[in-house]
Design an enzyme around this catalytic site. Structure first.
Site, PDB file in Angstrom:
ATOM      1  N   GLU A 439       0.814  -1.220   0.000  1.00  0.00           N
ATOM      2  CA  GLU A 439       0.000   0.000   0.000  1.00  0.00           C
ATOM      3  C   GLU A 439       0.849   1.272   0.000  1.00  0.00           C
ATOM      4  O   GLU A 439       0.656   2.159   0.826  1.00  0.00           O
ATOM      5  CB  GLU A 439      -0.968  -0.016   1.191  1.00  0.00           C
ATOM      6  CG  GLU A 439      -1.989  -1.138   1.095  1.00  0.00           C
ATOM      7  CD  GLU A 439      -3.090  -1.052   2.136  1.00  0.00           C
ATOM      8  OE1 GLU A 439      -2.999  -0.197   3.040  1.00  0.00           O
ATOM      9  OE2 GLU A 439      -4.049  -1.838   2.062  1.00  0.00           O
ATOM     10  N   GLU A 514      -4.777  -8.725   1.009  1.00  0.00           N
ATOM     11  CA  GLU A 514      -5.594  -8.300   2.150  1.00  0.00           C
ATOM     12  C   GLU A 514      -7.043  -8.315   1.720  1.00  0.00           C
ATOM     13  O   GLU A 514      -7.380  -7.831   0.640  1.00  0.00           O
ATOM     14  CB  GLU A 514      -5.215  -6.888   2.640  1.00  0.00           C
ATOM     15  CG  GLU A 514      -3.904  -6.805   3.381  1.00  0.00           C
ATOM     16  CD  GLU A 514      -3.602  -5.399   3.879  1.00  0.00           C
ATOM     17  OE1 GLU A 514      -4.557  -4.635   4.157  1.00  0.00           O
ATOM     18  OE2 GLU A 514      -2.406  -5.064   3.986  1.00  0.00           O
TER      19      GLU A 514
END
Length: 939
Positions: A439, A514
């Site tokens: 991220e 995720e």
């Protein structure tokens, strides 16, 4: 100074002789755990006086070699410091504060708490004369964070990141045959992650001794190729030479199976590396009919690497490894040993209830076993390199691992961290993928992200070409990193169109790195925003996020997706989304911070596991809600489930693949029972009963999930008169222990501001306003005289050490915040005279028998607020004019005994982690609470 030819010759001869002596008499390598008996104290972030005068010297450790100051000096007096064992996390010991970091769970550590953000550690070790000629080094598995290490006053280096292990060669600085001092200064004021990271030396520390020629740090690399029931093992070893030995050495490589039986061996002769150089030797070994490493059968082998000189072993290095194949296919997902495996993973941080990040090895096994029990087969290290013991547990228990570096980048800071992680971890068969980022929103979608990813991927392949590389992406799946990463990591299907990305990049395998990010509080079934409690029913947490069931269905139905990793397996301290203070832990976990299961565990167990499962929720204690509608869910992999309330059927329903079942039930106290059917036959039932009030405390030792050792996990609960668990109990339980110690307590309550640990508080109180008067004779007073106030002068100022008085009387002051009778107050005297007499508030005090420079002060002679100390002493004399004389009279230590260990139950449960003392046969844990029958557990 210029070294002459003769000096070089003598040095070479000495080292050569040392090498041959070792070859004849020593095995060569010793790795000694040195976790026991450290001293610890807080320093200060910017006030050097409160940091024990560190960095105040005219010459610093950065100016002149060996010029450490403050606690980094070998002779620094640390007797008043706290004594402890490693691993140690000082953050978990601190109280909570609304002014502390949201991401770190509001623990009172960090930039806003300068007095609790610097930690000093000191340890003394003896290294015998026999070790002269060996390489002596210190190995740290991880220190959070920004650590500076000193050895005998010599600065060894700085390690900024809190997650990488590091090693320092101290050979040149050793006091052979005597005492040596290790000092570590830890600065935890700055965060690396957005989650709880702890503070201190929270992983193991070792003293390593090797021959001058030895296997280098993380110097073996084992790979295998399988063909026709035969495994060809390539065993690569990097040798390092820190001596002047020239000639050949033998490299012997032996493979042992799990029983210790030799299954392959090879010996080669190679030239030793040159002085302070390395070289690499590669050997081929054949293992017939190998037992493959698998998630269900985690078979391991051991490579024994021996370096021999003149037929004698001078170094032996052991490498655990597994034989297996891995493959990602863009159409069909992931394959282990040629067999399709759907990845059923979880993301996890590294803290645990009550103990923070300082996990005993046994707790690593406990956590992995709890995940395996849920049906999980994969673990993503979020978002940093793990401790070695975690990977060892995954190897031995059969858990696939994504190993992740901390930060993306192309310079030495980033690539060196990646290299160290990979070289340390690449022999673990559990690791099937490297992650080089997560991220990174600043760069994910652009050309900079592409460039960095390409470099990091190629760099990774140069270290380990056997595993693929991934990055977790969350800001859309269209461009940038997403277009070049080898294995696409999708973070949350709501962040972009996964199917569209796959159709554009059909040759790129992918997996959900995720997914979920759901909110749930264990044992809570009605969301209460005022109390910061989230219902445990698996529902959509936010518009762009999906429930666990929605996420799993998405990945399960797409063969091209290798699987998914849920955010998260366990709750963790910090990041308490969707709330803030006073919530201090996350709500994302399938289990809470203790490892107690939330109901989602049973959904996953139904569709991830292999055994029949049936679970009905919620509990059935709803006093005051009689007649009101309650949602009742069942999780099961049975064909059908029938629900009964007080033996009356509420209907039978067919279970959808990867689904769950729901009923609306008007509450009536009694028995709620679910019955599961397969092929029309009853196979399982699960019951929730309305219980009476709590009457008994129950302690249960977890024997199934904890590795055999000195550390145990105990579940605390209450039962009613019929022995039924009370799911709504929140009694405060008090604990005591004999034959061991308590490491931490927890209960899974995300809003609990209770202490995690109950330890004695040690406060160091400085002696201020230190003054002196000259005495005319050397006789020291037995009673304190009256001294003229106008005769006091600043102590030691402008002292002429050649013309000292026969004796001096000194006066100082110290402040006590309280003078409780339970406090233990001591004066640790630092020698400022040959003979000494000490008075506290004009009362003469005697030194303790075990330490003549320690004075134990009775609280009857002390008072709250200002106290006076007088020291009468005959002066120390300088031997050399340049001698630096001590002018510090010492420190006052105040120990405030801790409260008894205690914890409230949360929705019926609490957890206590205990450690048995060494050489003790039995540990006894006692638990009591007002209005409840006490419990005793013996182990």
């Amino acid at each position: 100074m210029k070294t002459t030819f003769t000096q070089k010759t003598i040095l070479s001869f000495f080292l050569l002789c040392s090498f041959h002596l070792l070859a004849q008499n020593k095995l060569g390598r010793e790795l000694i755990l040195i976790d026991k008996d450290w001293r610890f104290s807080f320093g200060h972030l910017y006030d050097t006086k409160k940091d024990f005068g560190h960095a105040e010297g005219y010459f610093s450790y950065l100016t002149k070699t060996g010029f450490a100051d403050g606690p980094a000096v070998s002779g620094f007096d640390d007797r008043a410091w706290r004594k402890l064992d490693l691993p140690h996390d000082w953050a978990v010991e601190q109280p909570f504060s609304e002014n502390a970091s949201f991401s770190h769970g509001f623990k009172a550590v960090g930039k806003n708490f300068p007095e609790k953000s610097i930690g000093w550690y000191r340890k003394k070790i003896t290294i015998p004369n026999e070790d002269l000629g060996r390489v002596i080094s210190l190995k740290f598995d991880g220190v959070f964070r920004n650590s500076k290490v000193f050895f005998n006053g010599f600065y060894l280096g700085t390690q900024e990141s809190g997650y990488n292990g590091f090693e320092y060669d101290v050979t040149a600085y050793v006091n052979y045959g005597g005492e040596n001092t290790i000092v570590v200064r830890v600065d935890a004021s700055m965060e690396e992650g957005w989650f709880y990271e702890g503070a201190g030396i929270y992983r193991h520390v070792y003293l390593q001794k090797t021959n001058l020629i030895h296997v280098a740090l993380n110097g073996t690399y084992v790979t295998s190729e399988i063909e026709n029931n035969n495994a060809v093992i390539t065993a690569e070893v990097k040798l390092e030479n820190k001596g002047h030995y020239e000639g050949n050495v033998e490299i012997s490589q032996t493979v042992l199976d799990a029983s210790g039986k030799q299954v392959a061996s090879n010996t080669e002769s190679i030239s030793a590396p040159e002085f302070y150089k390395t070289n690499v030797c590669s050997s081929k070994l054949n293992v017939k009919n190998p037992l493959l490493w698998d998630i269900d059968s985690p078979n391991l082998y051991q490579l024994i690497t021996e370096i021999k000189s003149e037929g004698k072993v001078i170094d032996q290095y052991k490498t655990s490894f597994g034989i297996r194949t891995i493959k990602f296919d863009p159409e069909n997902g992931f394959f282990l040993n040629g067999k399709h495996v759907k990845l059923k993973g979880t993301n996890n941080h590294q803290d645990h209830a009550g103990i923070g990040t300082a996990l005993p090895d046994e707790i690593q096994y406990y956590r992995i076993k709890k995940l395996k029990e849920m049906g999980s087969n994969a673990y993503r290290c979020s978002h940093h390199p793990p401790t070695p013991e975690l990977l060892k547990a995954c190897d031995e228990l059969g858990m696939l691992v994504i190993d992740e570096t901390r930060l993306m980048g192309i310079n030495d800071y980033h690539l060196n961290d990646l290299k160290r992680m990979m070289e340390r971890d690449r022999n673990h068969p559990s690791i099937f993928c490297w992650s080089v980022g997560n991220e990174e929103w600043q760069i994910e979608g652009g050309i900079t992200g592409e460039r960095i990813t390409n470099i990091m991927q190629d760099f990774s392949k140069s270290i380990d070409p056997t595993r693929p590389v991934t990055v977790g992406i969350s800001s859309g799946f269209k461009s940038g990193i997403s277009s070049v990463v080898e294995i696409m990591g999708y973070n949350y299907l709501g962040n972009g169109d996964i199917d569209a990305h796959r159709n554009q990049f059909k040759n790129q395998p992918g997996m959900g790195t995720e997914e979920g990010s759901t909110f749930a509080t264990r044992g809570i079934y009605f969301t209460d925003d005022a109390k910061h409690y989230q219902s445990a029913y698996d529902k959509k947490p936010r518009p762009t996020f999906y429930s666990i069931e929605e996420g799993w269905k998405f990945y399960a139905e797409r063969p091209y997706l290798a699987g998914m990793f849920i955010w998260t397996g366990f709750d963790y301290r910090g990041e308490p989304t969707p709330y803030g203070w006073p919530s201090v832990t996350s709500y994302f976990g399938m289990m809470d911070v203790c490892g107690f299961p939330k109901d989602n565990v049973f959904y996953l167990k139904s569709w991830w596991g292999k055994e029949p499962v049936l679970h009905v929720l919620p509990h059935w204690n709803w006093s005051g809600m009689e007649g009101k509608e309650i949602e009742v869910w069942t999780y099961s992999n049975c064909d059908e489930v029938e629900l009964f309330l007080n033996k009356k059927s509420l209907g039978k329903k067919k279970m959808e693949q990867n689904g769950h079942l729901e009923w609306k039930v008007n509450y009536v106290p009694g028995t709620l029972e679910a019955v599961g059917y397969k092929d029309g036959k009853k196979v399982l039932s699960d019951v929730q009963k309305t219980t009476g009030k709590a009457e008994n405390i129950k302690l249960s030792l977890d024997k199934q999930n904890v590795l055999k050792g000195n550390v145990s996990v105990v579940t605390v609960e209450t039962t009613d008169k019929n022995g039924l668990h009370v799911p709504t109990a929140n009694d405060e339980i008090t604990f005591s222990i004999k034959g061991g110690k308590i490491l931490g307590v927890g209960n899974g309550d995300p809003t609990s501001l209770e202490s995690d640990q109950f330890i004695d508080d040690i406060t160091l109180v400085a002696i201020n306003n230190f003054k002196e008067q000259k005495e005319t004779n050397a006789s020291l007073p037995l009673q304190l005289l009256n001294y003229a106030e106008n005769q006091w002068t600043e102590a030691f100022k402008d002292r002429d050490y050649k013309k000292q008085a026969p004796s001096y009387i000194y006066k100082g002051e110290f402040d006590l915040k309280s003078n409780s009778a339970s406090n233990m107050v001591s004066f640790f005297y630092k020698k400022i005279g040959v003979e000494t007499v000490v008075f506290i508030n004009r009362n003469k005090v005697e030194p303790s028998k075990e330490d003549t420079q320690k004075y134990i002060l009775n609280t009857s002679i002390l008072k709250e607020g200002k106290n006076t100390i007088h020291i009468a002493a005959t002066p120390l004399q300088k031997i050399k004019d340049w001698d630096v004389m001590n002018t510090d009279p010492g420190i006052i230590q105040v120990i405030t005994p801790a409260e008894p260990w205690k914890r409230k139950l949360f929705n019926g449960y609490a957890q206590i982690i205990i450690q048995k003392d060494e050489n003790v046969g039995e540990v006894v844990l006692s638990a009591s609470a007002k209005g409840l029958r006490a419990a005793i557990l013996k182990n």
